[in-house]
Design an enzyme around this catalytic site. Structure first.
Site: not given
Ligand code: CA
Length: 683
Positions: A276, A321, A200
């Site tokens: 991701n 994601d 992230e």
């Molecule tokens: Ca993630």
């Protein structure tokens, strides 16, 4: 060397989830299904998932469907720590090894609950802001008299199992980058295997193997390509780079392997689930498209070298994601009349996958939760059949599942006697929108998500259920619905039982074949870790970590207790501490006047969603441990700016936002929170 040289040619066939059957060894004969799942020491719990197959199946049956109503607490051990307790304990030679928040390790007498030792790696609390999903840890590995723990700040430590003293400690990441470790290491082939998280924030994922005795790095396998102007680390990474476009390396690329792994000793293959893309939005990360290998994939590595043997990509060109880091289970199943050595996974994207683990061949996949981003998986190619508008290229849209996934890290289990997989399933969606003005910034989430104006579709109310799934028929057999979404891991046993902790503060036993509820207890907190079972002196025990964390808790009830290791046996008669009913309601907060324009509150809402929601809860509704800001003491609002910008609570893990939020912006967030408080206040 031959295999290495052959790899690029094999990989040419592997793009986009196609398979590398020509590259892997043939099937191994004489595979012993019972031993695969029960292991060599069925009375212990020596490996994260029970055995290297990670089925979380205990062959013990002293506790069974007929007598589980007699289950009671044998003892509990208090970690003294709040925040998330997500660990699966290990039980070896009469000692339980587990972790609390901030990567603290505990060794506890498995008969009595007496503390043997604990070890605090002293993580700098400022580092907590880089943990996407709280300062959690999912447990240790134990082997050859050492306990191995991955630490939030990227270290890996080996401790003496008897004394807790540090034997060696290494830094596994570039600590100037936003890496974290929350997953449990695994020990395979004399090496400690550890991945990392941080996709992230903008990092490049990899897996490392360290010598069990010396802590020396043996190999490191990158999951996504780096800067193509530098030499590629391996043929596999060179092949992967051909599936990327643009300047992805400037944003890290992602692919972090932060949780699921399994190992087949016969095939000598280490299976790792990858994460991701970084950022999530592929339009930013790889603007011309491409599959973006090896994001959202199962990769099979040779544990001696880290060499890639095969891969299967669950979500080519990932943009939601949709990690495939979820737990992996190995089992031997009869499919179409043939015995198959399979690998099973229920990744975030909502499909339950059955692969041939000898070579990565796609066998089957069906949606195990409602989804709308794809209509199925093509049986020929193994690729998802996407719904084009779900890529939010033109227009914001609600996509199901959202980033929390149809299933997250909470371990699933497989019972060879019922043939069922028990999945903590989640139903949710989320609005995705392309961010036009994306600028990469260190230290914060970089998802490439813009403001979703008038998204297509509708938001659904999130819910969770325990799902019993038949992996051969790819069909649901039974389910138990829950009010909340974010529930615990599962354990299944030869006693025809499934154990499951819930976010609404229960720990429950069900019949494994039918789902009938047979027993439940209400600990003073949510239970989301992975339960285990072991036997000592002829007595079977069930153990689980309680201690609600999980930043996405949806519950608005009172705060849970500090973390506890709860251990049960038949006729256990120890009372639960401070038993709190699961329907506890929190007194409404006192009203505090707020003077702000609607515009300021709206700005605060948008800023809260971007900067605060991932810890303090979506829509200003907290999850139970990290404070629900609506209920804060009045002086918190007086000190809002100092807390948010000056770091006055940094030692409690509160990030410092001075670099990203102006005083005015903090004030808008405060206005939004106070407005939310007013909605639930009672004079
Ligand atoms: Ca993630």
């Amino acid at each position: 060397m031959d295999r290495l040289q052959n790899l690029p040619a094999c990989l040419a066939f592997g793009f986009g989830g196609l398979l590398l059957s020509s590259c892997a060894g043939g099937p191994v004969e004489g595979s012993d299904a019972a031993n695969l799942l029960a292991g060599d020491s069925p009375t212990q719990w020596p490996v994260h998932g029970g055995t290297h197959a990670e089925a979380r199946f205990s062959p013990l049956d002293e506790i069974n469907a007929d007598n589980v109503h007699r289950l009671g607490l044998a003892w509990s051990f208090d970690t003294g720590m709040d925040r998330g307790h997500e660990a699966t304990p290990i039980m070896v030679d009469g000692t339980l090894y587990t972790t609390g928040s901030w990567s603290v390790v505990f060794a506890v007498d498995a008969r009595t609950g007496e503390r043997r030792w604990s070890w605090d790696p002293q993580v700098d609390r400022e580092r907590g802001r880089l943990a996407c999903c709280d300062v959690v840890n999912r447990g240790v590995a134990v082997s050859e008299g050492k306990v191995f723990v991955g630490i939030l700040d990227g270290r890996l430590a080996a401790l003496d199992a008897e004394s807790g003293e540090v034997v060696w400690e290494v830094v596994t990441v570039d600590q100037s980058k936003d890496y974290t470790i929350t997953g449990a290491p695994r020990v395979v082939d004399g090496k400690v295997i550890i991945g990392n998280g941080g996709a992230e924030y903008g990092v490049r994922g990899y897996v490392s193997a360290y010598d069990i005795d010396t802590g020396e790095l043996v190999w490191r396998t990158y999951i996504v390509p780096g800067d193509p102007s530098e030499p590629f680390e391996s043929p596999a990474i060179e092949a992967a780079a051909a599936t990327w476009t643009g300047n992805w390396w400037e944003y890290g690329g992602g692919g972090t392997a932060w949780d699921g792994m399994a190992y087949d000793p016969e095939l000598d293959l280490l299976y790792i689930g990858t994460g991701n893309g970084s950022p999530w939005n592929q339009q930013i990360r790889s603007p011309e498209g491409g599959d973006n290998l090896y994001l959202s994939s199962i990769i099979a590595l040779r544990p001696s070298t880290g060499e890639l043997v095969w891969h299967y990509q669950t979500t080519p060109g990932e943009t939601w994601d949709y990690t495939a880091t979820q737990p992996i289970i190995l089992a031997d199943l009869e499919i179409d009349g043939e015995p198959r050595q399979v690998l099973m996974q229920a990744p975030k994207n909502g499909f339950f996958y059955v692969l041939d683990r000898t070579n990565g061949e796609f066998i089957s996949a069906e949606a195990y939760v409602p989804i709308n981003w794809a209509t199925g998986v093509d049986l020929e190619t193994g690729r998802p059949i996407e719904v084009p508008e779900s890529r939010y290229l033109e227009h914001p849209i609600y996509v199901q599942p959202g980033p929390l996934g149809g299933h997250n890290w909470h371990p699933m289990s497989f019972n060879p006697e019922t043939g069922l997989v028990y999945i903590p399933a989640q139903v949710n969606n989320s609005a995705y929108a392309h961010q036009e003005d994306f600028e990469y910034q260190t230290g914060v989430w970089n998802t490439g998500q813009g403001e979703a104006e008038n998204p297509r579709g509708e938001r659904i109310e999130p819910s969770g259920h325990l799902l019993a799934w038949d992996p051969v028929a790819q069909e649901e057999r039974w389910r138990v619905e829950y009010d909340d979404m974010w529930n615990g891991g599962t354990l299944t046993t030869a006693g025809n039982l499934v154990f499951h902790g819930t976010s609404d503060w229960r720990f429950v036993a069900y019949r494994a074949d039918t789902g009938e509820k047979l027993w439940e207890i209400a600990p003073p907190s949510g239970v989301i870790g992975g339960p285990i079972s072991y036997e000592l002196d002829g007595t079977q025990y069930i153990a689980v970590m309680a201690g609600w964390g999980g930043v996405y808790g949806l519950r608005t009830g009172g705060r849970g207790s500090t973390g506890q290791l709860l251990v049960f046996r038949l006729d256990g008669s120890t009372p639960l501490d401070a038993a709190a009913p699961s329907n506890v309601t929190r007194p409404a907060p006192s009203p505090i006047p707020v003077a702000a324009t609607d515009e300021t509150v709206a700005e605060g809402e948008a800023l809260y969603a971007r900067w605060c929601a991932s810890c303090h809860g979506a829509d200003a509704v907290g999850g139970g441990v990290i404070p629900d800001l609506r209920y804060a003491e009045p002086d918190v609002y007086d000190q809002f700016e100092q807390i948010a910008r000056d770091g006055t609570r940094a030692q409690r893990g509160m990030p410092t936002f001075a670099a990203w939020l102006s005083s005015e912006e903090v004030n808008s967030i405060r206005a939004y929170v106070l407005t939310s408080r007013a909605e639930i206040s009672e004079p």
